[in-house]
Motif scaffolding. Structure first.
Motif, PDB file in Angstrom:
ATOM      1  N   THR A 239       0.884  -1.166   0.142  1.00 42.95           N
ATOM      2  CA  THR A 239      -0.118   0.060   0.170  1.00 42.95           C
ATOM      3  C   THR A 239       0.734   1.099  -0.094  1.00 42.95           C
ATOM      4  OG1 THR A 239      -1.518  -1.351   1.265  1.00 42.95           O
ATOM      5  CG2 THR A 239      -1.974   1.070   1.281  1.00 42.95           C
TER       6      THR A 239
ATOM      7  N   TYR B 247      -1.847   6.678   0.738  1.00 44.35           N
ATOM      8  CA  TYR B 247      -3.115   5.908   1.093  1.00 44.35           C
ATOM      9  C   TYR B 247      -3.143   5.779   2.722  1.00 44.35           C
ATOM     10  CZ  TYR B 247      -3.251   5.118  -3.916  1.00 44.35           C
ATOM     11  OH  TYR B 247      -3.193   5.125  -5.224  1.00 44.35           O
TER      12      TYR B 247
ATOM     13  N   GLN C  76      -7.365   1.541 -11.210  1.00 46.41           N
ATOM     14  CA  GLN C  76      -5.973   1.319 -10.674  1.00 46.41           C
ATOM     15  C   GLN C  76      -5.125   2.375 -10.172  1.00 46.41           C
ATOM     16  OE1 GLN C  76      -4.263  -0.433 -14.204  1.00 46.41           O
ATOM     17  NE2 GLN C  76      -3.759  -2.318 -13.363  1.00 46.41           N
TER      18      GLN C  76
ATOM     19  N   TRP D 199      -6.781   5.803  -4.415  1.00 49.87           N
ATOM     20  CA  TRP D 199      -7.162   5.370  -3.139  1.00 49.87           C
ATOM     21  C   TRP D 199      -8.320   4.094  -3.081  1.00 49.87           C
ATOM     22  CZ3 TRP D 199     -11.594   6.120  -0.407  1.00 49.87           C
ATOM     23  CH2 TRP D 199     -11.468   5.855   0.890  1.00 49.87           C
TER      24      TRP D 199
ATOM     25  N   GLU E 290      -7.825   1.221  -4.541  1.00 54.03           N
ATOM     26  CA  GLU E 290      -7.114   0.052  -3.572  1.00 54.03           C
ATOM     27  C   GLU E 290      -8.041  -0.433  -2.590  1.00 54.03           C
ATOM     28  OE1 GLU E 290      -3.130  -1.429  -2.071  1.00 54.03           O
ATOM     29  OE2 GLU E 290      -3.568  -0.019  -3.901  1.00 54.03           O
TER      30      GLU E 290
ATOM     31  N   THR F   3     -10.692  -3.083  -6.194  1.00 50.36           N
ATOM     32  CA  THR F   3      -9.558  -3.800  -6.645  1.00 50.36           C
ATOM     33  C   THR F   3      -9.892  -4.636  -7.994  1.00 50.36           C
ATOM     34  OG1 THR F   3      -8.685  -3.781  -4.467  1.00 50.36           O
ATOM     35  CG2 THR F   3      -7.555  -5.234  -6.118  1.00 50.36           C
TER      36      THR F   3
END
Ligand code: SAM
Length: 356
Positions: A2, A6, A237, A240, A243, A247
């Motif tokens: 990560t 983020y 992609q 934040w 993620e 995803t």
């Protein structure tokens, strides 16, 4: 791994130090940056990126990381989602035509439109692919004399819908199966295959649509609802939100599905303004804020107090940022797309648009 930014954003969110106005401005900036990123290099570069995306979505597994999507949304406690979604727990865009002023009515307006566009009639056999907490499956079983099979890969969703089936006395008109679409074999064919906001989680649309074609009776039709952008298609992609919430997901363009229609042809297509989705997301946020204490209690049952605060704050930002995205330019950029498809050579109706 990560990215540090983020993690820092997560911490600042959990500490509650970023005012909503800043989150909104940041989200609008992010939406503009995304648009610029996807348009960079002009039409030639855009076309190359689209070709690469279509190639990616024509290979590999149908769903790439099903367990991650579950973790991010679908295996959360049903009571938590119940605090933000409307009474039918429709976890997808609702419709706010004139006269509709609350979430319950907006859920029903979109369910009604969905069934009308799909041409649902009594006596049909219907597969609801990616059934969520059963909004469409239950609506179908309640409003029509149909047999419905709802499928999702979330155990918690099935348990929730089965309890509702008993409560609403829907008997054997409604059956729910927990299965990953990668492995799904319903073992029979249907008059309608319907899918509302599941395709965005999928990678290989070509293989998925080929399977859908195989699950349709000769004169059967598929109805697909996706959120979309009017002309840009991209993978989630490098943000934040990608993620934390999406995803391996895809933002389809309004045209994208036509690229994968080999065994099926798109015979009708509709655009729904993003303004309806923005209103839906704001209504979910309003409900979540009204139930913040309860939400923290539920999340604390499965997480530490700090993690529960972080989760609640990330859900708030998720709703704020997506409301800004779908509200962008009055809903004329990010939007919702509806498609009706039939088997190639089905009823002889001409395809609406031929993919090249
Ligand atoms: C955004 S929700 C939409 C739910 C529902 N259609 C609605 O409108 O409320 C997406 C649905 O797709 C399901 N889903 C995602 N990936 C899946 C997979 N690999 N196999 C089966 N279902 C999947 C999720 O569990 C969830 O039910």
């Amino acid at each position: 791994m990560t990215p540090l930014r983020y993690t820092l954003l997560d911490r600042a969110l959990a500490a509650g130090v970023i005012p909503d106005g800043v989150l909104r401005a940041g989200s609008r900036y992010g939406a503009g940056a995304r648009r610029r990123r996807e348009e960079r290099g002009g039409v030639e570069a855009q076309e190359q990126r689209l070709a690469a995306l279509v190639a990616h979505m024509s290979s590999g597994p149908i769903a790439e990381l099903p367990a991650v999507a579950n973790e991010q949304h679908y295996e959360l406690p049903a009571e938590f989602l119940g605090l933000l979604l409307g009474p039918r727990r429709k976890y997808s865009g609702c419709l706010w035509p004139d006269g509709v002023t609350d979430l319950a009515a907006a859920e029903e307006a979109m369910l009604d439109l969905t069934c009308r566009r799909a041409g649902i009639r009594d006596g049909m056999d219907v597969l609801d692919l990616g059934c969520g907490w059963g909004a469409l499956s239950i609506w179908l079983a309640e409003r029509y004399d149909v047999r419905v099979l709802g499928v999702s890969n979330s155990q918690r969703q099935r348990e929730w819908i089965e309890a509702e089936r008993g409560r609403r006395d829907l008997g054997d008109r409604l059956r729910i199966v927990t299965a990953d679409v990668n492995e799904l074999d319903p073992g029979r064919t249907f008059d309608r295959v319907m899918s509302v906001e599941m395709f965005e989680h999928m990678r290989n649309w070509r293989a998925l649509l080929a399977r859908v074609a195989g699950w349709l009776q000769d004169e059967g039709k598929a109805f697909v609802h996706v959120f979309s952008h009017r002309r840009l298609a991209y993978r989630f992609q490098g943000t934040w939100a990608a993620e934390r919430f999406f995803t391996a997901g895809t933002m389809p363009s309004h045209e994208l599905l036509l690229r994968f229609a080999d065994d099926l042809v798109v015979t009708e297509r509709w655009a729904v303004s993003g303004a309806h989705y923005a209103k839906t997301l704001m209504a979910w946020l309003e409900r979540l804020d009204a139930h913040a204490e309860q939400a923290l209690t539920i999340l604390s049952g499965e997480h530490s107090a700090l993690e529960a605060r972080r989760l609640l704050a990330t859900w708030r930002l998720f709703l704020i940022s997506t409301a800004e995205i779908w509200g962008w330019r009055g809903g004329d950029e990010w939007m919702v797309s509806h498609y009706l498809l039939e088997r190639r050579g089905g009823s002889g109706k001409k395809p609406l648009v031929r993919a090249t």
